[in-house]
Design a protein around this motif. Structure first.
Motif, PDB file in Angstrom:
ATOM      1  N   ALA A  35       0.631  -1.316  -0.080  1.00 29.57           N
ATOM      2  CA  ALA A  35       0.199   0.159  -0.094  1.00 29.57           C
ATOM      3  C   ALA A  35       1.179   1.547  -0.003  1.00 29.57           C
ATOM      4  O   ALA A  35       0.015   2.465  -0.531  1.00 29.57           O
ATOM      5  CB  ALA A  35      -1.163   0.160   1.258  1.00 29.57           C
ATOM      6  N   PHE A  36       1.988   0.913   0.499  1.00 30.55           N
ATOM      7  CA  PHE A  36       3.441   2.128   0.605  1.00 30.55           C
ATOM      8  C   PHE A  36       4.311   2.212  -0.554  1.00 30.55           C
ATOM      9  O   PHE A  36       4.921   3.117  -0.908  1.00 30.55           O
ATOM     10  CB  PHE A  36       3.545   2.352   2.181  1.00 30.55           C
ATOM     11  N   GLN A  38       4.194   2.306  -5.239  1.00 35.42           N
ATOM     12  CA  GLN A  38       3.653   3.273  -6.408  1.00 35.42           C
ATOM     13  C   GLN A  38       3.767   2.420  -7.477  1.00 35.42           C
ATOM     14  O   GLN A  38       4.725   1.464  -7.854  1.00 35.42           O
ATOM     15  CB  GLN A  38       3.912   4.644  -6.373  1.00 35.42           C
ATOM     16  N   TRP A  50       9.277   3.749  -0.584  1.00 32.69           N
ATOM     17  CA  TRP A  50       8.055   3.898  -0.045  1.00 32.69           C
ATOM     18  C   TRP A  50       7.564   5.802  -0.127  1.00 32.69           C
ATOM     19  O   TRP A  50       8.218   6.797  -0.392  1.00 32.69           O
ATOM     20  CB  TRP A  50       8.710   4.069   1.682  1.00 32.69           C
ATOM     21  N   LEU A  52       3.272   8.127   0.334  1.00 39.55           N
ATOM     22  CA  LEU A  52       1.777   7.858   0.769  1.00 39.55           C
ATOM     23  C   LEU A  52       0.747   8.389  -0.105  1.00 39.55           C
ATOM     24  O   LEU A  52      -0.123   8.707  -0.385  1.00 39.55           O
ATOM     25  CB  LEU A  52       1.803   9.280   1.967  1.00 39.55           C
ATOM     26  N   ASN A  54      -1.080   7.095  -2.625  1.00 36.36           N
ATOM     27  CA  ASN A  54      -2.328   5.943  -2.889  1.00 36.36           C
ATOM     28  C   ASN A  54      -3.393   6.656  -1.605  1.00 36.36           C
ATOM     29  O   ASN A  54      -4.058   6.817  -1.933  1.00 36.36           O
ATOM     30  CB  ASN A  54      -1.961   5.098  -2.664  1.00 36.36           C
ATOM     31  N   PHE A  55      -2.135   7.016  -0.545  1.00 38.86           N
ATOM     32  CA  PHE A  55      -3.723   7.267   0.826  1.00 38.86           C
ATOM     33  C   PHE A  55      -4.407   8.596   0.081  1.00 38.86           C
ATOM     34  O   PHE A  55      -5.564   9.276   1.177  1.00 38.86           O
ATOM     35  CB  PHE A  55      -2.824   7.002   2.241  1.00 38.86           C
ATOM     36  N   LEU A  58      -6.804   8.325  -2.219  1.00 37.34           N
ATOM     37  CA  LEU A  58      -7.697   8.257  -1.252  1.00 37.34           C
ATOM     38  C   LEU A  58      -8.490   8.964  -0.969  1.00 37.34           C
ATOM     39  O   LEU A  58      -9.699   8.541  -0.482  1.00 37.34           O
ATOM     40  CB  LEU A  58      -7.452   6.663  -0.732  1.00 37.34           C
ATOM     41  N   PRO A 253      -0.394  -1.574  -5.516  1.00 35.15           N
ATOM     42  CA  PRO A 253      -0.420  -0.289  -4.424  1.00 35.15           C
ATOM     43  C   PRO A 253      -1.395   0.245  -3.974  1.00 35.15           C
ATOM     44  O   PRO A 253      -1.834  -0.189  -3.065  1.00 35.15           O
ATOM     45  CB  PRO A 253       0.488  -0.090  -4.458  1.00 35.15           C
ATOM     46  N   PHE A 254      -2.024   0.674  -5.131  1.00 28.17           N
ATOM     47  CA  PHE A 254      -3.646   1.633  -4.963  1.00 28.17           C
ATOM     48  C   PHE A 254      -4.822   0.232  -4.570  1.00 28.17           C
ATOM     49  O   PHE A 254      -5.704   0.854  -3.038  1.00 28.17           O
ATOM     50  CB  PHE A 254      -3.884   2.277  -5.977  1.00 28.17           C
ATOM     51  N   ALA A 257      -4.287  -0.801  -0.620  1.00 30.48           N
ATOM     52  CA  ALA A 257      -4.236   0.821   0.738  1.00 30.48           C
ATOM     53  C   ALA A 257      -5.935   0.529   0.498  1.00 30.48           C
ATOM     54  O   ALA A 257      -6.083   1.578   1.532  1.00 30.48           O
ATOM     55  CB  ALA A 257      -4.146   1.697  -0.304  1.00 30.48           C
ATOM     56  N   LEU A 260      -7.246  -1.490   2.439  1.00 27.40           N
ATOM     57  CA  LEU A 260      -6.635  -1.513   4.000  1.00 27.40           C
ATOM     58  C   LEU A 260      -8.046  -0.679   4.717  1.00 27.40           C
ATOM     59  O   LEU A 260      -7.678  -0.590   5.823  1.00 27.40           O
ATOM     60  CB  LEU A 260      -5.457  -0.753   4.129  1.00 27.40           C
TER      61      LEU A 260
END
Length: 282
Positions: A35-36, A38, A50, A52, A54-55, A58, A253-254, A257, A260
């Motif tokens: 999730a972290f 890309q 690493w 963020l 994706n979040f 989101l 990855p997205f 995320a 999660l």
């Protein structure tokens, strides 16, 4: 002797816990990591850097917020609907019938689970379709036809039907555990039937409702097949977004995320349900 017994117990526990650790917890850990990451926009390869992003996408994109709100909202609505529908049936099975009829009713409750879920979903499509059974019945009754097929209303109805047995069974177990002497005592002290229901039966049945709600809420939250077959253009769930990102665009990855988010919601719901006794032997 104690050492041998300990070694025997350990030998029994290692295979299932090893399987759980490697294939379940391990996969969840990989999901968390991915999730972290890309996807490289040029090559389509996953970049293990690493980030963020994706979040950020989101939580900043209104489309994904609407999908998440729709998913959680319908899951809550389905859970509440199944609680209401399960109560009369669970009460009759648990307290009002003899052993033979009870067994028959339990079999009837579980009978839909023995058939394919796809068959049950397509049966509802035949019921709710424009030329389906429901409109035929309304026409014969002189009532106007409906147009709820491929809408969120249809999605709510189908989900409520699919997961109703998962609410009925824990509720039956909870109602069976209520001592008859307790109900008699409440009546002897002058409590009306509604007071007995409100002050005795409902509080003691809460663990069963909480346990059943975990099933109805979690399985609705994670489903993506039913929205594809029953829902319309505005009925996508989180699972549909995850499926499209993995199977169509390859943006794992997205998708991780967004997955999660479901895990966090389910974990939070289970903590709340635990406070209501969902894991207290129901």
């Amino acid at each position: 002797m104690g050492l041998r017994r300990y070694a025997g117990n350990l030998a029994l526990l290692v295979p299932p816990f090893g399987w759980l650790t490697v294939f379940y917890l391990g996969s969840l850990f990989i999901l968390l990591l991915s999730a972290f990451w890309q996807v490289d926009s040029m090559t389509g390869e996953i970049v293990h850097d690493w980030t963020l992003d994706n979040f950020r996408v989101l939580f900043s994109d209104v489309t994904y917020r609407i999908v998440a709100q729709r998913t959680i909202g319908i899951a809550v609505l389905v859970t509440l609907t199944d609680i209401v529908l399960a109560w009369p049936l669970a009460w009759v099975i648990a307290r009002k019938v003899g052993p033979r009829l009870k067994l028959l009713l339990l079999v009837l409750v579980a009978l839909p689970l023995w058939s394919s879920m796809l068959a049950r979903i397509y049966a509802w499509r035949l019921i709710l379709g424009h030329d389906g059974v429901l409109n035929w019945f309304l026409h014969e009754a002189g009532l106007p036809g409906q147009s709820i097929a491929f809408t969120n209303v249809a999605l709510w109805l189908v989900f409520s039907y699919l997961w109703l047995p998962f609410m009925v069974m824990p509720l039956i177990a909870a109602l069976e555990r209520i001592p008859a002497s307790l109900l008699d005592a409440a009546g002897d002290m002058g409590a009306t039937p509604s007071q007995v229901l409100r002050t005795v039966i409902l509080p003691l049945a809460v663990p069963g409702m909480a346990a059943g709600s975990i099933f109805t809420f979690a399985v609705t939250l994670g489903d993506y097949v039913t929205p594809m077959l029953v829902g319309g253009a505005g009925s996508d769930f989180v699972g549909n977004v995850v499926y499209s990102n993995v199977g169509v665009s390859g943006n794992v990855p997205f998708a991780a995320a967004f997955s999660l988010l479901l895990l966090v919601v389910v974990a939070g719901y289970m903590l709340v349900a635990r406070r209501f006794g969902a894991f207290d032997g129901t």
